[in-house]
Design an enzyme around this catalytic site. Structure first.
Site, PDB file in Angstrom:
ATOM      1  N   LYS A  13       0.587  -1.355   0.130  1.00 26.07           N
ATOM      2  CA  LYS A  13       0.049  -0.033  -0.138  1.00 26.07           C
ATOM      3  C   LYS A  13       0.639   1.256   0.024  1.00 26.07           C
ATOM      4  CE  LYS A  13      -1.016  -0.991   4.540  1.00 26.07           C
ATOM      5  NZ  LYS A  13      -0.363  -0.232   5.475  1.00 26.07           N
ATOM      6  N   ARG A  88      -7.482   2.574  10.729  1.00 27.38           N
ATOM      7  CA  ARG A  88      -7.036   1.028  11.220  1.00 27.38           C
ATOM      8  C   ARG A  88      -8.224   0.609  11.640  1.00 27.38           C
ATOM      9  NH1 ARG A  88      -1.531   1.387   9.920  1.00 27.38           N
ATOM     10  NH2 ARG A  88      -0.401  -0.407  10.758  1.00 27.38           N
ATOM     11  N   ARG A 122      11.603  -7.518   3.642  1.00 26.93           N
ATOM     12  CA  ARG A 122      11.329  -6.603   3.838  1.00 26.93           C
ATOM     13  C   ARG A 122      12.314  -5.808   4.037  1.00 26.93           C
ATOM     14  NH1 ARG A 122       6.053  -3.104   4.282  1.00 26.93           N
ATOM     15  NH2 ARG A 122       6.290  -3.868   6.768  1.00 26.93           N
ATOM     16  N   ARG A 155      12.209  -3.649  10.009  1.00 24.18           N
ATOM     17  CA  ARG A 155      11.624  -2.643  11.298  1.00 24.18           C
ATOM     18  C   ARG A 155      11.627  -3.327  12.295  1.00 24.18           C
ATOM     19  NH1 ARG A 155       7.106  -0.525   7.807  1.00 24.18           N
ATOM     20  NH2 ARG A 155       6.113  -1.562   9.797  1.00 24.18           N
ATOM     21  N   ARG A 166       0.540  -8.197  13.886  1.00 21.60           N
ATOM     22  CA  ARG A 166      -0.238  -7.086  13.593  1.00 21.60           C
ATOM     23  C   ARG A 166      -1.428  -7.264  12.646  1.00 21.60           C
ATOM     24  NH1 ARG A 166       5.068  -5.150  10.945  1.00 21.60           N
ATOM     25  NH2 ARG A 166       4.013  -3.634   9.456  1.00 21.60           N
TER      26      ARG A 166
HETATM   27  P1  AMP Z   1       2.443   0.637   9.689  1.00 28.60           P
HETATM   28  O1  AMP Z   1       3.720   1.371   8.742  1.00 28.60           O
HETATM   29  O2  AMP Z   1       1.369   1.421   8.558  1.00 28.60           O
HETATM   30  O3  AMP Z   1       2.139  -0.950   9.755  1.00 28.60           O
HETATM   31  O4  AMP Z   1       2.384   1.330  11.245  1.00 28.60           O
HETATM   32  C1  AMP Z   1       2.723   0.187  11.958  1.00 28.60           C
HETATM   33  C2  AMP Z   1       3.211   0.265  13.497  1.00 28.60           C
HETATM   34  O5  AMP Z   1       2.695   1.948  13.460  1.00 28.60           O
HETATM   35  C3  AMP Z   1       1.389   0.136  13.605  1.00 28.60           C
HETATM   36  O6  AMP Z   1       1.754  -1.530  14.030  1.00 28.60           O
HETATM   37  C4  AMP Z   1       0.786   0.520  14.592  1.00 28.60           C
HETATM   38  O7  AMP Z   1       1.493   0.182  15.892  1.00 28.60           O
HETATM   39  C5  AMP Z   1       0.855   2.191  14.408  1.00 28.60           C
HETATM   40  N1  AMP Z   1       0.174   2.716  13.358  1.00 28.60           N
HETATM   41  C6  AMP Z   1       0.001   3.074  13.027  1.00 28.60           C
HETATM   42  N2  AMP Z   1      -1.177   3.714  11.988  1.00 28.60           N
HETATM   43  C7  AMP Z   1      -2.139   3.464  13.204  1.00 28.60           C
HETATM   44  C8  AMP Z   1      -3.427   3.549  13.156  1.00 28.60           C
HETATM   45  N3  AMP Z   1      -4.183   4.271  12.812  1.00 28.60           N
HETATM   46  N4  AMP Z   1      -3.930   3.644  14.484  1.00 28.60           N
HETATM   47  C9  AMP Z   1      -3.054   3.006  15.606  1.00 28.60           C
HETATM   48  N5  AMP Z   1      -1.409   2.787  15.216  1.00 28.60           N
HETATM   49  C10 AMP Z   1      -1.246   3.120  13.793  1.00 28.60           C
END
Ligand code: AMP
Length: 208
Positions: A13, A88, A122, A155, A166
């Protein structure tokens, strides 16, 4: 053009959001990137959320919603935006509705098996944040970024335990967005197991 893009971890995405922002000159707003920047700079918020993020847990809504509200009020969003990683869950989707109106909600679907495989390969540049995949988009040297020569790392939340959490959260919470946006007639699902070009062509067909 106000777009949200969601999908399981590793669905691409972020890559697709970047293609859209380059094409339409609208900002790519990723809550994950915003949070990781806070962590890197060790801001007050960064210190508060580091453990949650590293364990694969969600950041509380009172922090996340405020960050989004502030970001969407900036002038560069006046012609639209691509939101990646937000909302989310239903509560966030309902909150988002109170501050803006969406045109498209796109889910890039991949199976859990593909998600786990992609994430394990990744790598991210610790300096410029470029993303590589050791098989599909390999760097010339597995440890060094082709672009800025920064160190390539995994990461913390891409480690197996955090990934499982996740993905579970995705199925338990984020998937509820499908029904929510279907009701509003703005939902589209795209097969994310196809190539990057095929996926972006599919998205462009939808939003034209
Ligand atoms: P991502 O890069 O989108 O996978 O986000 C990495 C991490 O950031 C997630 O696993 C959450 O811990 C936090 N995070 C990102 N977006 C949100 C959201 N909309 N609500 C809550 N936590 C978030």
């Amino acid at each position: 053009m106000n777009i949200i893009i969601f999908g399981p971890q590793g669905s691409g995405k972020g890559t697709q959001a970047k293609i859209l922002t380059d094409k339409f000159n609208i900002p790519h707003i990723s809550t994950g990137v915003i949070f990781r920047t806070h962590m890197k700079k060790q801001t007050k918020i960064g210190k508060k959320i580091a453990t949650l993020i590293n364990n694969g847990d969600l950041v509380p809504d009172e922090i996340t919603n405020l960050i989004i509200k502030k970001r969407l009020s900036k002038p560069d969003t006046k012609n639209g935006f691509v939101l990646d990683g937000y909302p989310r869950d239903l509560a966030q989707a309902e909150y988002l509705q109170t501050i803006t109106q969406l045109d498209f909600a796109l889910e890039i679907w991949i199976s859990d098996i593909v998600a786990v495989e992609r994430i394990s390969q990744r790598r991210i540049c610790s300096k410029c944040k470029s993303i590589y995949h050791l098989t599909n988009k390999p760097p010339k040297n597995e440890q060094i970024c082709d672009i800025c020569h920064g160190d390539l790392t995994t990461r913390q939340d891409d480690k197996p335990n955090a990934v499982k959490k996740r993905l579970d959260l995705y199925h338990a919470k984020t998937e509820s967005l499908i029904k929510f946006y279907k009701k509003q007639n703005i939902f589209h699902q795209i097969d994310g197991e196809k190539t990057i070009t095929q996926v972006s062509e599919e998205i462009l067909k939808i939003i034209k």
